[in-house]
Motif scaffolding. Structure first.
Motif, PDB file in Angstrom:
ATOM      1  N   ALA A 131      42.224  44.305  36.625  1.00  0.00           N
ATOM      2  CA  ALA A 131      42.147  45.789  37.218  1.00  0.00           C
ATOM      3  C   ALA A 131      41.910  46.788  36.314  1.00  0.00           C
ATOM      4  CB  ALA A 131      43.671  46.007  37.896  1.00  0.00           C
ATOM      5  N   ALA A 132      42.413  46.972  35.209  1.00  0.00           N
ATOM      6  CA  ALA A 132      42.044  47.963  34.438  1.00  0.00           C
ATOM      7  C   ALA A 132      40.676  48.146  33.678  1.00  0.00           C
ATOM      8  CB  ALA A 132      43.328  48.091  33.118  1.00  0.00           C
ATOM      9  N   GLU A 133      40.351  46.831  33.261  1.00  0.00           N
ATOM     10  CA  GLU A 133      39.054  46.967  32.449  1.00  0.00           C
ATOM     11  C   GLU A 133      37.835  47.255  33.708  1.00  0.00           C
ATOM     12  OE1 GLU A 133      38.485  43.838  29.605  1.00  0.00           O
ATOM     13  OE2 GLU A 133      40.524  44.251  28.701  1.00  0.00           O
ATOM     14  N   LEU A 134      38.228  46.673  34.892  1.00  0.00           N
ATOM     15  CA  LEU A 134      37.031  46.981  35.949  1.00  0.00           C
ATOM     16  C   LEU A 134      37.171  47.986  36.735  1.00  0.00           C
ATOM     17  CD1 LEU A 134      36.510  42.985  37.122  1.00  0.00           C
ATOM     18  CD2 LEU A 134      34.816  44.503  35.699  1.00  0.00           C
ATOM     19  N   GLY A 135      38.410  48.813  36.763  1.00  0.00           N
ATOM     20  CA  GLY A 135      38.757  49.763  37.555  1.00  0.00           C
ATOM     21  C   GLY A 135      38.754  49.626  38.975  1.00  0.00           C
ATOM     22  N   VAL A 136      39.287  48.232  39.173  1.00  0.00           N
ATOM     23  CA  VAL A 136      39.374  47.887  40.833  1.00  0.00           C
ATOM     24  C   VAL A 136      40.764  47.607  41.038  1.00  0.00           C
ATOM     25  CG1 VAL A 136      37.080  46.712  40.600  1.00  0.00           C
ATOM     26  CG2 VAL A 136      39.045  45.283  39.973  1.00  0.00           C
ATOM     27  N   GLN A 137      40.909  47.505  42.745  1.00  0.00           N
ATOM     28  CA  GLN A 137      42.023  46.883  43.362  1.00  0.00           C
ATOM     29  C   GLN A 137      41.727  45.450  43.530  1.00  0.00           C
ATOM     30  OE1 GLN A 137      44.064  49.082  46.524  1.00  0.00           O
ATOM     31  NE2 GLN A 137      45.461  47.494  46.422  1.00  0.00           N
ATOM     32  N   LEU A 138      42.793  44.710  43.074  1.00  0.00           N
ATOM     33  CA  LEU A 138      42.716  43.253  43.557  1.00  0.00           C
ATOM     34  C   LEU A 138      43.307  42.785  44.596  1.00  0.00           C
ATOM     35  CD1 LEU A 138      43.592  42.156  39.678  1.00  0.00           C
ATOM     36  CD2 LEU A 138      41.267  42.692  40.571  1.00  0.00           C
ATOM     37  N   TYR A 139      42.795  41.585  45.057  1.00  0.00           N
ATOM     38  CA  TYR A 139      43.158  40.945  46.586  1.00  0.00           C
ATOM     39  C   TYR A 139      43.058  39.422  46.057  1.00  0.00           C
ATOM     40  CZ  TYR A 139      42.239  45.489  48.530  1.00  0.00           C
ATOM     41  OH  TYR A 139      42.192  46.874  48.360  1.00  0.00           O
TER      42      TYR A 139
END
Ligand code: ZN
Length: 410
Positions: A207-215
């Motif tokens: 999440a941090a390295e890609l800057g995404v919200q995970l599902y």
């Protein structure tokens, strides 16, 4: 989940459909839809095991005339005969509809560009990710796995906004993107990660390295494929599409239902499948039912993130190890990264457990960290292990689901 009148009716219908297949004619010989009048009648039915499905190879599961079959998929076994699942046109459409609902639950919109890295073909289900994205009206980028360099340059050039991947491959992509300093050039907002057991540390890193919200997206080839459930923005379990399936959580040893909220093995009965309907299929995935309503207000019940596989639990020197406990334990030790591997060997009449884990620390700091890990294992799992710290990136990454515990004793 609750057995309502309408669920019972759907189960009876599914049983009638299943009994059209050579496999269920034999497996449920003497059982007819009219015999299932209550939940107890249903609970009296035998489970269906993956091994049973292997026995039906090649097309013993097929419950419709062959001209109604439009596609087959297959679930790979590491050993032995594969399981072949035939799909009718409606099955394929139902799968796409469920998948569209998954994307909607994750807030994916027609303007999104969906970067699909799961594989295509007989064994794998990239096509499910694609069909759902297209039905939603988003732009599908059907890359499939591998060729990481190309993946990243296309991700930059085409401005992918949604990544679909296994956790292990998402981590590999995240690491490569970070190493090259490309983070400012990527536009990912969300990542749909194929469900497997994965730890909090790995989740936070991706999440941090890609800057995404995970599902977390759930599924298995035997029941359509990925896309039969997904977590929502609230990250409190996966909503299951219970208009298409009925699920139970059982004690993997006794086969009895566990109390609501307790961990156990997920068992699924299809409710609408035509090509290969299944009754009480044992997934061997360990999870639990999450009681109460989700803050998002969706009417679909939830199961927790997978904590492992009932066939992954390994007994060593009297202690039970299963991967999520190891994840949890390592997550509490500062300096230990998310990646680890456990090797169990039998040497000189004794079981030996070696734990390899990745760390950012230099050589000089490692002995102390290894001692901390050894003490923590002894205290919390009751097992003596030989920890070996290695550098970040030293352990293999895989494009498929990652195996972390290797039992070499037999
Ligand atoms: Zn929700």
């Amino acid at each position: 989940m609750e057995m309502t009148e309408s669920v019972l009716a759907a189960i009876k219908k599914n049983l009638g459909q299943a009994k059209k297949s050579p496999f269920y004619k034999k497996h449920l010989a003497g059982v007819n839809p009219g015999d299932i009048r209550s939940e107890d009648d249903f609970l009296g039915l035998p489970f269906t095991e993956k091994e049973d499905l292997r026995g039906a190879y090649p097309l013993g599961l097929c419950a419709v005339p062959e001209e109604k079959i439009v596609r087959i998929h297959s679930s790979s076994g590491t050993t032995g005969t594969p399981v072949i699942i035939p799909y009718t046109r409606r099955d394929v459409e139902d799968w796409a509809r469920m998948f569209k609902r998954c994307y909607e639950t994750a807030g994916v919109e027609p303007r999104d560009r969906v970067h699909i890295t799961p594989g295509y073909g007989l064994w794998t289900a990239g096509i499910g990710f694609q069909a759902g994205a297209e039905l939603l009206g988003a732009m599908a980028l059907p890359l499939g796995p591998g060729n990481t360099e190309k993946q990243i340059s296309l991700m930059v050039d085409l401005q992918s906004t949604v990544l679909c991947a296994t956790s292990s491959y998402a981590l590999l992509l995240a690491e490569k993107i970070t190493q090259r300093g490309l983070r400012p050039k990527i536009k990912l907002k969300k990542a749909l990660i194929g469900s497997e057991r994965w730890g909090q540390k790995m989740r936070r890193r991706i999440a941090a390295e890609l800057g995404v919200q995970l599902y977390d997206i759930y599924g298995l080839t035997e029941i359509y494929g990925p896309g039969i459930g997904i977590s929502c923005d609230h990250e409190c379990g996966m909503h299951m599409w219970t208009d298409y399936l009925y699920y139970e959580i059982i004690d993997p040893k006794t086969g009895r239902r566990v109390k609501p909220g307790q961990a156990g093995e997920l068992v699924i009965t299809t409710l609408r499948k035509e090509g290969a309907p299944l009754m009480r299929y044992r997934t061997h995935d360990l999870t639990r039912e999450i009681p109460g309503d989700c803050p998002c207000g969706r009417p679909y019940p939830r199961i927790g993130t997978l904590v492992g596989r009932s066939d992954d639990m390994i007994k060593v020197k009297g202690a039970m190890i299963y991967p999520s406990r190891v994840d949890e334990l390592l997550a509490q030790v500062d300096g230990v990264s998310s990646e680890y591997q456990i090797m169990i060997d039998h040497l000189n009449g004794k079981d030996m457990v070696t734990l390899f884990f990745e760390t950012e620390l230099e050589e000089s700091g490692r002995p102390h960290l290894e001692k901390t890990v050894r003490d923590s294992f002894k205290e919390k799992i009751g097992l003596t292990v030989t920890p070996k710290a290695v550098s970040l990136g030293d352990l293999p990454r895989s494009e498929k689901k990652s195996t972390r515990i290797f039992d070499n004793r037999y």
